[in-house]
Write an enzyme that holds these catalytic residues in place. Structure first.
Site, PDB file in Angstrom:
ATOM      1  N   LYS A  76       0.869  -0.902  -0.094  1.00  0.00           N
ATOM      2  CA  LYS A  76       0.009   0.373  -0.020  1.00  0.00           C
ATOM      3  C   LYS A  76       1.133   1.266   0.202  1.00  0.00           C
ATOM      4  O   LYS A  76       1.518   1.389   0.655  1.00  0.00           O
ATOM      5  CB  LYS A  76      -0.218  -0.171   1.265  1.00  0.00           C
ATOM      6  CG  LYS A  76      -2.048   0.769   1.085  1.00  0.00           C
ATOM      7  CD  LYS A  76      -2.668   1.033   2.531  1.00  0.00           C
ATOM      8  CE  LYS A  76      -4.114   2.168   2.735  1.00  0.00           C
ATOM      9  NZ  LYS A  76      -4.950   1.335   3.635  1.00  0.00           N
ATOM     10  N   SER A 151     -10.176   1.942   2.848  1.00  0.00           N
ATOM     11  CA  SER A 151      -9.075   3.165   1.800  1.00  0.00           C
ATOM     12  C   SER A 151      -8.359   1.553   1.757  1.00  0.00           C
ATOM     13  O   SER A 151      -7.776   2.074  -0.074  1.00  0.00           O
ATOM     14  CB  SER A 151      -9.160   3.861   2.704  1.00  0.00           C
ATOM     15  OG  SER A 151      -7.571   2.825   3.556  1.00  0.00           O
ATOM     16  N   SER A 175     -10.307   0.005   6.819  1.00  0.00           N
ATOM     17  CA  SER A 175      -9.422   0.260   5.849  1.00  0.00           C
ATOM     18  C   SER A 175      -8.992  -1.497   5.413  1.00  0.00           C
ATOM     19  O   SER A 175      -8.429  -1.291   3.759  1.00  0.00           O
ATOM     20  CB  SER A 175      -8.675   0.951   5.639  1.00  0.00           C
ATOM     21  OG  SER A 175      -9.371   2.142   5.145  1.00  0.00           O
TER      22      SER A 175
END
Lengths: 486, 95
Positions: A76, A151, A175
């Site tokens: 990420k 997210s 998330s």
């Protein structure tokens, strides 16, 4: 090979059926074909990955095989990577090159894992749909008109589309779990403090926690073996031994007591999602578990408390972006105030600014007690509710999200309706507990996630329970059809 | 409670965020809607409850008061918008 699990690839690498270089080039090719449609990557680190793969092959040839040696993964873009752009999906950090690696990145490099690239996410991890990214929305591989969740939406979409067998995510209010649910993956948010936050760009520091996302619980266990552990550079990192998370996967779950909170099946839950989740819980009964109805009586207050605490911490954390030391700077500032205000006004996107404004308001003079202090008291009540439940049950189960993935654009104009979709995940972060989502079925061709919540530091137990379910079911082995794009 | 436009202007000032005049009504509306959700917290009496700032069971550990970082000025400044002679440049502050 495209949807192979980490465990299978690990065995193939050890048996020399395939090399890490072959594996890496397979994934890089698939990324090049599919990424233009899915928009999962912010940076593809091809050269870096090929070099790492060469080193990994040398390690394997020398018999130095660790947990993930030679396994390609994606990171990420919230984790700082030395010499490689780290953007947090924000215009603010579009040109940011970190001078150091995040603790988690260091651990993966040291273990011999391969970094294929940095994946898309909601800007500064603020969002539940991956639509707030400066680099554009990510598509859900199961249906390209739908969001992948957020997210960690790029992480989820990349793994679901077979662009990597595993990814890192971070979870502040759901998330990791919510995008895992919406893309048909397994993801675990560890206990707060289990994984170091050093070099993980801060959103809400008392809630943020990194964790793995993959196809199976076994793969998450392999990744967590690398990620977890004490780090003196994060003062909230706990000094507690890390078990081998793969060692207990095969334990029997006969006699396990599962708590099912009635509040998780109340108004707002899509009835078709409810049916899938109830069927999954029945499967556990067949595996020898006992089901007990429980109550988490204040869960409905978690949204209010979260949307005070998280924005308050964010408004403080994001004060560092001042257009001076790194990040975006506006053109032709007329004075220092103008430089601060316009750099921040132009560098942050709408959702980030909304949360900074909300947090600044909650912390401003005269409102502190009514909002921030009140929210922290509710946080304690929510935490106590979980402890009361864990006095009677081993694990709590329910839906991860009230609906399956929604259409791109459907909720992006209405922040509050987006916030309400986090109703089953927020309290877990507020209480610091480990939470997990595993694939449990489909509604209209879109995946449904079952959420598992454990007591503090019960990651091994959650992974064990999830693994046992995955031995008896095949939801986690189903994949989207993307052959037209490939 | 709703947030009016003058409050929006004041918060933006506190947060050092430039917002355009056209955006102000939208912020007032959005923040008011978020506050409606936040105010559901008032449904319960929390008197006497100790606020919880984090979930860690034990207090976080203090590290030794020793220098652990090496000087990495060049690395840290490679993403700086404007530097000269190892210093960060900003518009003139003192006339």
């Amino acid at each position: 090979m495209k949807y192979a699990t980490i465990a299978t690839l690990k065995a193939d690498l050890a048996a020399k059926k395939i090399s890490s270089q072959e594996l890496t080039s397979h994934y890089l090719q698939r990324i090049k074909k599919l990424n233009p449609t899915l928009n999962t990557f912010i940076s593809i680190t091809e050269e870096f990955a090929i070099n790492q793969a060469k080193q990994a092959d040398a390690m394997i040839a020398a018999g130095k095989i660790s947990h993930l040696t030679g396994i390609p993964l994606v990171q990420k873009d919230i984790f700082c990577t030395k010499g490689i752009k780290t953007t947090c999906a924000s215009k603010m950090l579009d040109n940011f090159i970190s001078p150091y690696d995040a603790h988690v990145i260091e651990k993966f490099h040291h273990d011999g894992a391969i970094m294929l690239g940095k994946v898309n996410m909601d800007e500064f991890a603020m969002g539940s749909s991956n639509e707030t990214s400066f680099y554009g929305a990510v598509k859900n591989p199961w249906n390209l008109n739908y969001i992948p969740g957020g997210s960690s939406g790029g992480s989820a979409a990349a793994v679901a589309a077979g662009l990597a067998p595993g990814a890192t995510g971070t979870d502040t209010g759901g998330s990791i779990r919510q995008p895992a649910a919406m893309c048909g993956l397994t993801g675990i948010k560890p206990t707060y403090g289990r994984v170091s936050r050093y070099g993980m760009i801060a959103y809400a520091s008392s809630l943020d926690q990194g964790g793995p996302m993959a196809h199976t619980a076994e793969d998450c266990a392999l990744m967590l073996n690398v990620m977890a552990g004490h780090d003196s550079r994060d003062s909230t990192s706990v000094k507690q031994a890390v078990p081998d998370y793969t060692a207990t996967l095969h334990d029997s779950i006969k006699g396990l007591t599962i708590g099912v909170p009635k509040e998780y099946f109340a108004e707002g839950l899509d009835p078709q999602v409810a049916k899938v989740v109830q069927d999954a819980i029945k499967e556990f009964e067949r595996l020898g578990a006992n089901i007990k109805s429980i109550s988490l009586p204040h869960n409905h207050l978690s949204i209010g408390a979260y949307y005070v605490i998280a924005p308050a911490e964010a408004s403080s954390n994001l004060a560092r972006y001042d257009g001076v030391r790194y990040g975006y700077r506006c053109d032709n500032p007329k004075d220092l105030q103008d430089l601060y205000r316009r750099s921040r006004g132009e560098g942050f996107g709408p959702e980030v600014k909304r949360r900074i404004m909300m947090g600044t308001y909650a912390l401003s003079s005269g409102y502190y007690d009514a909002y921030y202090s009140k929210a922290q008291k509710i946080r304690r009540i929510l935490s106590q509710d979980f402890q009361n439940a864990f006095a009677e049950v081993d694990v709590i189960m329910g839906p991860t999200s009230p609906t399956v993935a929604f259409k791109i654009g459907e909720k992006s104009q209405d922040p509050v309706s987006m916030y309400l979709s986090d109703i089953y995940t927020l309290a877990v972060n507020l209480a610091g507990l480990p939470g997990m989502s595993i694939p449990a079925g489909f509604v209209n061709g879109l995946p449904v996630g079952l959420q598992l919540i454990g007591n503090l530091f019960q990651e091994a137990k959650l992974l064990n329970i999830a693994h046992q379910y995955q031995q008896a079911t095949d939801w986690h082995t189903q994949h989207p059809d993307l052959e037209e794009l490939a | 409670m709703s947030v009016d436009e003058s409050t929006v202007i004041n918060i933006a000032k506190l947060a050092h965020l430039e917002i355009s005049p056209q955006e102000i009504p939208k912020y007032a509306k959005d923040l008011s809607k978020i506050l409606e959700v936040v105010q559901t917290m008032d449904q319960i009496d929390t008197q006497g409850i100790e606020p919880m700032s984090h979930s860690l069971l034990q207090d976080s550990e203090l590290r030794a008061d020793a220098v652990t970082e090496v000087n990495n000025r060049d690395g840290l400044q490679q993403s700086a918008p404007a530097i000269a002679a190892g210093l960060y440049l900003v518009p003139q502050v003192i006339e």
